[in-house]
Motif scaffolding. Sequence first.
Motif, PDB file in Angstrom:
ATOM      1  N   GLU A   1       0.937  -1.086  -0.001  1.00  0.00           N
ATOM      2  CA  GLU A   1      -0.057  -0.127  -0.095  1.00  0.00           C
ATOM      3  C   GLU A   1       0.917   1.258  -0.110  1.00  0.00           C
ATOM      4  OE1 GLU A   1      -3.705   2.249   2.530  1.00  0.00           O
ATOM      5  OE2 GLU A   1      -3.225   0.075   2.848  1.00  0.00           O
ATOM      6  N   GLN A   2       2.066   1.269   0.652  1.00  0.00           N
ATOM      7  CA  GLN A   2       2.899   2.401   0.958  1.00  0.00           C
ATOM      8  C   GLN A   2       3.549   2.577  -0.493  1.00  0.00           C
ATOM      9  OE1 GLN A   2       4.087   0.749   5.056  1.00  0.00           O
ATOM     10  NE2 GLN A   2       5.342   2.761   4.711  1.00  0.00           N
TER      11      GLN A   2
ATOM     12  N   VAL B   1       0.841   4.225  -2.956  1.00  0.00           N
ATOM     13  CA  VAL B   1       0.817   5.634  -2.599  1.00  0.00           C
ATOM     14  C   VAL B   1       2.103   6.483  -3.495  1.00  0.00           C
ATOM     15  CG1 VAL B   1       0.573   7.290  -0.902  1.00  0.00           C
ATOM     16  CG2 VAL B   1      -0.745   5.255  -0.651  1.00  0.00           C
ATOM     17  N   LYS B   2       3.153   5.912  -2.961  1.00  0.00           N
ATOM     18  CA  LYS B   2       4.451   6.695  -3.636  1.00  0.00           C
ATOM     19  C   LYS B   2       4.407   6.480  -5.058  1.00  0.00           C
ATOM     20  CE  LYS B   2       9.296   7.188  -3.000  1.00  0.00           C
ATOM     21  NZ  LYS B   2      10.492   6.975  -2.297  1.00  0.00           N
ATOM     22  N   ALA B   3       3.979   5.540  -5.834  1.00  0.00           N
ATOM     23  CA  ALA B   3       3.841   5.109  -7.236  1.00  0.00           C
ATOM     24  C   ALA B   3       2.984   5.926  -7.824  1.00  0.00           C
ATOM     25  CB  ALA B   3       3.705   3.777  -7.566  1.00  0.00           C
TER      26      ALA B   3
ATOM     27  N   PHE C   1       1.525  -8.873  -9.124  1.00  0.00           N
ATOM     28  CA  PHE C   1       1.441  -7.998 -10.222  1.00  0.00           C
ATOM     29  C   PHE C   1       1.609  -6.624  -9.862  1.00  0.00           C
ATOM     30  CE2 PHE C   1      -1.171  -6.562 -14.106  1.00  0.00           C
ATOM     31  CZ  PHE C   1       0.014  -6.976 -14.993  1.00  0.00           C
ATOM     32  N   VAL C   2       0.884  -6.376  -8.766  1.00  0.00           N
ATOM     33  CA  VAL C   2       0.575  -4.741  -8.214  1.00  0.00           C
ATOM     34  C   VAL C   2       2.110  -4.432  -7.628  1.00  0.00           C
ATOM     35  CG1 VAL C   2      -0.107  -3.399  -6.508  1.00  0.00           C
ATOM     36  CG2 VAL C   2      -1.797  -4.828  -7.627  1.00  0.00           C
ATOM     37  N   GLN C   3       2.679  -5.369  -6.873  1.00  0.00           N
ATOM     38  CA  GLN C   3       4.037  -5.100  -6.438  1.00  0.00           C
ATOM     39  C   GLN C   3       5.156  -4.882  -7.563  1.00  0.00           C
ATOM     40  OE1 GLN C   3       5.455  -8.468  -3.911  1.00  0.00           O
ATOM     41  NE2 GLN C   3       7.492  -7.433  -3.459  1.00  0.00           N
TER      42      GLN C   3
ATOM     43  N   LEU D   1      -1.886   3.533 -10.337  1.00  0.00           N
ATOM     44  CA  LEU D   1      -0.574   3.001  -9.658  1.00  0.00           C
ATOM     45  C   LEU D   1       0.588   3.304 -10.427  1.00  0.00           C
ATOM     46  CD1 LEU D   1      -1.522  -0.697  -8.493  1.00  0.00           C
ATOM     47  CD2 LEU D   1      -1.365   1.487  -7.243  1.00  0.00           C
ATOM     48  N   GLY D   2       0.635   3.966 -11.682  1.00  0.00           N
ATOM     49  CA  GLY D   2       1.449   4.246 -12.569  1.00  0.00           C
ATOM     50  C   GLY D   2       1.600   3.991 -13.772  1.00  0.00           C
TER      51      GLY D   2
END
Length: 382
Positions: free
Chosen positions: A54-55, A58-60, A278-280, A311-312
């Motif tokens: 989750e962190q 947020v940064k991505a 996948f998200v990671q 997410l980017g």
Amino acid sequence: MSFLDEIQKYAPEELLSRIEAKSGSDVERALLSERLRIDDFMALLSPAAAPFIEQMAVKAHKVTRQRFGNNILLYAPLYLSNLCTNGCLYCGFNAANKVARQTLTFDEVEREARVLHERGFRHILLVTGEAPKAVDNEYLAEAAQRIRHLFSSIAIEVYPMDEAGYSRMVEAGVDGLTIYQETYDQKLYAEMHPFGRKRDYAFRLLAPERGGAAGLRRIGIGALLGLGHFRVEGFYTGLHALYLSRHFWRSHLSVSFPRMRPAEGGFSPLNPVSDREFVQLICALRLLLPDAGLVMSTRESATLRDNLLPLGITQMSAGSCTSPGGYAGEEESTRQFNIDDDRTAEEVEQMIRSKGYEAVWKDWDRAFLDKSAPYSDCDVAL
């Protein structure tokens, strides 16, 4: 020194052990870094990063909005031929598969292109199998020249070429190259490609460098997720992207995340990648590559694509067809793979707007180029 020399510094088995040895404190340190080091990137790909996703997200998201605003570029693939002489075990175009084959005539190419133009697309990706006798450089050049007046940007996702071949594509109006290594693990690559010209690992691996040297404005890379271990393939993809950004800085770099989908032949993923993994991977690559485009195709479901957008992701395909002739008429030839998000381009655009983003159909025009300097500083994508 080429990327082949760079990648040989990291053996797959040792690399996975190094990544899996990272700790939570390593992840926290990486999240505080403005620019990731290689060890930081390993930490974000590690199992220890799972509680921090989750962190990372947020940064991505923050990094992407700083670099790209709220723009999402839409594009569509245009399949020219599904003829192929390669034996890729995972691909519907595998030469050993007894399936319907088709290569479009130039009139059919133009008909397909006009359908996409009428739907609003100004960025397209020409896709073929590898069949030198039916689809060679001159066929691709002629196809690009026939439709270049319809699009502001034409990219290719075809067989790897030598530098002269890519220079011929530039002359014909092609400005982008997408080429997936499929797997960066050389031993696994040999197993997945038992015959055909694609079996040459090094020639494919160095194709983006030849494309950059030829003056292609955009270069896209990626690994086919589901073959090798996602942490290893993710690391190699990031390493490759860093190498290309250093050596071919005038070309805009993008990374795709093609996750395996059902295809003719029934090949099953060797290392399935979960949605959470996948998200990671997406977040880790965004934090490593703040200025790279991140591409999401219709391989993924509509729900997942909607949720991954913040997410980017900066580029999305829409309304895609993965067989030749599928836009202008009934599909009669075999698809490369089955898509999952079958919404129309208009529906995808509406979704993008509902998320607070701007769907961009065109972000480049050849008129921006200085004709007296074919590969000048103004070749950077807007």
